[in-house]
Write a protein that holds these residues in place. Structure first.
Motif, PDB file in Angstrom:
ATOM      1  N   GLU A  67      72.626  13.180  80.537  1.00 20.41           N
ATOM      2  CA  GLU A  67      73.001  13.942  81.742  1.00 20.41           C
ATOM      3  C   GLU A  67      73.662  15.600  81.456  1.00 20.41           C
ATOM      4  O   GLU A  67      72.453  16.049  82.962  1.00 20.41           O
ATOM      5  N   GLY A  68      74.527  15.298  81.002  1.00 24.30           N
ATOM      6  CA  GLY A  68      74.950  16.282  80.993  1.00 24.30           C
ATOM      7  C   GLY A  68      76.299  16.724  82.725  1.00 24.30           C
ATOM      8  O   GLY A  68      76.564  15.542  83.057  1.00 24.30           O
ATOM      9  N   TRP A  69      76.201  17.944  82.685  1.00 28.87           N
ATOM     10  CA  TRP A  69      76.592  17.722  84.264  1.00 28.87           C
ATOM     11  C   TRP A  69      75.871  17.501  85.842  1.00 28.87           C
ATOM     12  O   TRP A  69      76.187  17.780  86.545  1.00 28.87           O
ATOM     13  N   TYR A  70      75.139  17.345  85.256  1.00 29.82           N
ATOM     14  CA  TYR A  70      74.602  16.655  86.405  1.00 29.82           C
ATOM     15  C   TYR A  70      74.666  15.341  86.926  1.00 29.82           C
ATOM     16  O   TYR A  70      74.458  15.063  88.446  1.00 29.82           O
ATOM     17  N   LEU A  71      75.646  14.519  85.981  1.00 26.40           N
ATOM     18  CA  LEU A  71      76.178  13.159  86.424  1.00 26.40           C
ATOM     19  C   LEU A  71      76.543  13.336  87.647  1.00 26.40           C
ATOM     20  O   LEU A  71      76.450  11.845  88.762  1.00 26.40           O
ATOM     21  N   PHE A 122      82.978  -0.656  76.550  1.00 29.46           N
ATOM     22  CA  PHE A 122      82.122  -0.517  75.709  1.00 29.46           C
ATOM     23  C   PHE A 122      80.259   0.553  75.439  1.00 29.46           C
ATOM     24  O   PHE A 122      79.384  -0.245  74.349  1.00 29.46           O
ATOM     25  N   LEU A 123      79.757   0.590  76.424  1.00 27.06           N
ATOM     26  CA  LEU A 123      78.322   1.164  77.298  1.00 27.06           C
ATOM     27  C   LEU A 123      78.517   2.197  77.751  1.00 27.06           C
ATOM     28  O   LEU A 123      76.909   2.306  77.682  1.00 27.06           O
ATOM     29  N   TRP A 124      79.288   2.573  77.803  1.00 26.59           N
ATOM     30  CA  TRP A 124      79.624   4.492  78.608  1.00 26.59           C
ATOM     31  C   TRP A 124      78.313   5.314  77.666  1.00 26.59           C
ATOM     32  O   TRP A 124      77.869   6.045  78.115  1.00 26.59           O
ATOM     33  N   VAL A 128      69.173   4.495  76.844  1.00 24.93           N
ATOM     34  CA  VAL A 128      67.884   4.084  76.827  1.00 24.93           C
ATOM     35  C   VAL A 128      67.067   4.498  77.009  1.00 24.93           C
ATOM     36  O   VAL A 128      66.625   5.709  78.223  1.00 24.93           O
ATOM     37  N   GLU A 129      65.828   4.921  76.098  1.00 26.59           N
ATOM     38  CA  GLU A 129      64.209   5.503  76.101  1.00 26.59           C
ATOM     39  C   GLU A 129      63.176   6.274  77.405  1.00 26.59           C
ATOM     40  O   GLU A 129      63.249   4.631  77.333  1.00 26.59           O
ATOM     41  N   ILE A 130      63.421   6.284  78.525  1.00 29.69           N
ATOM     42  CA  ILE A 130      62.358   6.134  79.023  1.00 29.69           C
ATOM     43  C   ILE A 130      61.695   7.549  79.911  1.00 29.69           C
ATOM     44  O   ILE A 130      61.964   8.840  80.086  1.00 29.69           O
ATOM     45  N   ALA A 131      60.191   7.421  79.340  1.00 31.82           N
ATOM     46  CA  ALA A 131      59.032   8.675  79.726  1.00 31.82           C
ATOM     47  C   ALA A 131      59.494   9.453  78.645  1.00 31.82           C
ATOM     48  O   ALA A 131      59.859  10.582  78.910  1.00 31.82           O
ATOM     49  N   VAL A 137      71.317   4.400  80.954  1.00 30.91           N
ATOM     50  CA  VAL A 137      71.205   3.775  81.981  1.00 30.91           C
ATOM     51  C   VAL A 137      72.135   2.946  82.368  1.00 30.91           C
ATOM     52  O   VAL A 137      72.500   2.422  83.525  1.00 30.91           O
ATOM     53  N   PRO A 138      72.981   2.103  80.717  1.00 34.38           N
ATOM     54  CA  PRO A 138      74.212   1.514  81.420  1.00 34.38           C
ATOM     55  C   PRO A 138      75.122   1.803  82.158  1.00 34.38           C
ATOM     56  O   PRO A 138      76.225   1.705  83.035  1.00 34.38           O
ATOM     57  N   LEU A 139      75.637   2.937  82.172  1.00 32.93           N
ATOM     58  CA  LEU A 139      76.295   3.297  82.891  1.00 32.93           C
ATOM     59  C   LEU A 139      76.008   3.964  83.832  1.00 32.93           C
ATOM     60  O   LEU A 139      76.714   3.599  84.553  1.00 32.93           O
TER      61      LEU A 139
END
Length: 484
Positions: A67-71, A122-124, A128-131, A137-139
């Motif tokens: 997501e980069g700086w869109y986060l 542990f998950l950040w 997950v691949e979507i489209a 997704v976990p983050l």
């Protein structure tokens, strides 16, 4: 009642002699009072420490995720979606008074915060691949849960503090201020966002140009972190665990429960208003706390709100000021802090962020000893803080070349502006909390709801201005040239 002829030193009542020893009572109660202050502060620190920690950790997280700086934009949306938590709590208080078990809700949300922060460690980085494209997704999901925790704390933590005597509310606000300062200090130790400008070397017309050549330019190099983002999230989880332990003691420790009994404010059931007012008056007669409640029984009832101390128009004014101040301090100005400070240098930015975070608990500490409930003073401080905020916003709009850029006076001015902005409006927020605390449990529930409402409106206003229309411009930290 006289039993064995031993008198209670605080109330003048006769109590069983085997329960108390006159020579030990003042010191014992003093120690318990200190313990309660510490626990209230630690409890308040857990209110927003998770989301504040997420924001200060962004410079380390952003380069590692798709997501980069869109986060930051996604975080803003997630936090506003999380307001479903305080909305449900407020509606339950309104339509089903007494049905909500506040301690159980606090145990649940703080425990959820501990687990979510630990899972983030542990998950950040997982995607997950979507489209056909990768997404963190976990983050995002865990950040949403943390947002629910922190947003809901506004309408559960504050009402719980009604169980304790008035002076502990200001201590709670000090802890709430520290929830921003502690992660900021941890990020400073970590070395987040520290940039160094170095001469670049590249090929120009087949010739290696190094530093002094005409084709050379400066490049921004970010300093490696002193410890990882994983360790930082574990630290946040530990902070939430400390908050949970502090709440457990506030709710269960025998010594602290005596403070409950002396400052009890009932929150549910039939006849709540009369019972609250009677117990409040009795508590005022028994002792004079550091922040003494207003002497309501000597004033005529001016409205149906709380104890009737304030007229309907004054109540509306107080809540409007509360929403406005929280919109400015929690959303509007923080969204442009980097634009207002970074043109003056990386040190100016970190100094402004840290000192502003320190100004929040400092304002709470001042309010502990100088709690002035004057609505006139509240108006003056609000107007002053808003004026300082307008100056900061003007500097952000002029980025990357604001007034007095590249001058020491400019750096001093912007840092002082941020300190005074947070200091004045934080004092207003604490005084409003003290005022509403005296008006009863439901007043503090509405206080938390209005805090979230103001923050939400501020965020929804600034999001399109900053992220969609890009009205604020950031410069290159090493190569931006401004006219003298």
């Amino acid at each position: 009642m006289r039993v064995n002829g031993t008198a209670d030193w605080r109330r003048g009542e006769e109590v069983p002699a085997h329960k108390f020893k006159m020579s030990q009572m003042p010191r014992r109660l003093s120690n318990m009072s200190l313990l309660t202050h510490v626990l209230a502060c630690l409890f308040g620190m857990g209110s927003w420490v998770a989301i504040n920690g997420m924001w200060v950790e962004l410079p380390l997280i952003v380069p590692e995720i798709p997501e980069g700086w869109y986060l930051p934009s996604y975080l803003t949306i997630l936090i506003q979606m999380a307001n479903i938590g305080p909305l449900l709590v407020t509606l339950l208080h309104r339509f089903r008074p007494g049905a909500l078990n506040e301690p159980a809700v606090i145990y649940a949300i703080v425990s959820m915060g501990c687990v979510a922060c630990l899972l983030l460690a542990f998950l950040w980085k997982r995607t997950v691949e979507i489209a056909g494209s990768a997404h963190s997704v976990p983050l995002l999901v865990l950040t949403f849960f943390l947002s629910v925790v922190d947003c809901t704390s506004s309408v559960t933590f504050l009402p719980f503090m009604m169980c304790l005597q008035p002076q502990y509310l200001t201590t709670y606000f000090i802890g709430e201020g520290l929830s921003g300062l502690v992660p900021a200090l941890a990020a400073l130790v970590q070395g987040v966002g520290v940039v160094h400008c170095r001469n670049s070397s590249h090929i120009s017309n087949g010739t290696l140009v190094n530093g002094s050549g005409a084709a050379s330019e400066l490049e921004a190099h970010y300093q490696p972190a002193n410890f990882s983002a994983e360790a930082f999230f574990i630290f946040l989880s530990a902070m939430m665990a400390v908050c949970l332990f502090a709440f457990l003691l506030l709710n269960r420790h025998p010594g602290v429960r005596r403070e409950h009994e002396e400052g009890r404010y009932l929150s549910a059931g039939a006849g709540v208003g009369k019972e609250e007012q009677g117990l409040r008056l009795r508590s005022q007669q028994e002792e004079k706390p550091m922040i003494a409640p207003v002497d309501h029984h000597q004033k005529e009832c001016r409205s149906s709100f709380g104890t009737g101390t304030y007229s309907g128009l004054q109540v509306v004014f107080i809540f409007v000021v509360l929403a406005w101040v929280n919109a400015l301090t929690n959303a509007v100005l923080p969204s442009v802090q980097s634009y207002s400070c970074l043109p003056y240098g990386n040190k100016a930015y970190h100094l402004a962020a840290t000192m502003a975070a320190l100004a929040n608990p400092l304002a709470c500490f001042i309010a502990m000893f100088v709690p002035i409930r004057s609505l006139l003073l509240m108006t003056f401080l609000t107007v002053s803080g808003t004026g300082i905020g307008a100056f900061i916003m003007a500097m952000a709009s002029l980025s990357p070349c604001p007034l007095l850029v590249n001058r020491t006076s400019g750096t001093v001015l912007i840092v002082v502006a941020w300190i005074l902005f947070v200091l004045t409006l934080s004092y207003v927020k604490v005084i409003i909390g003290v005022i509403l605390r005296d008006e009863g449990h439901s007043a503090l529930v509405w206080c938390g709801a209005v805090v979230q409402l103001g923050s939400m409106l501020g965020a929804l206003t600034m999001f399109p201005l900053v992220s969609v229309y890009s009205l604020f411009k950031s410069g290159d930290p090493c190569n931006t040239k401004c006219p003298l």
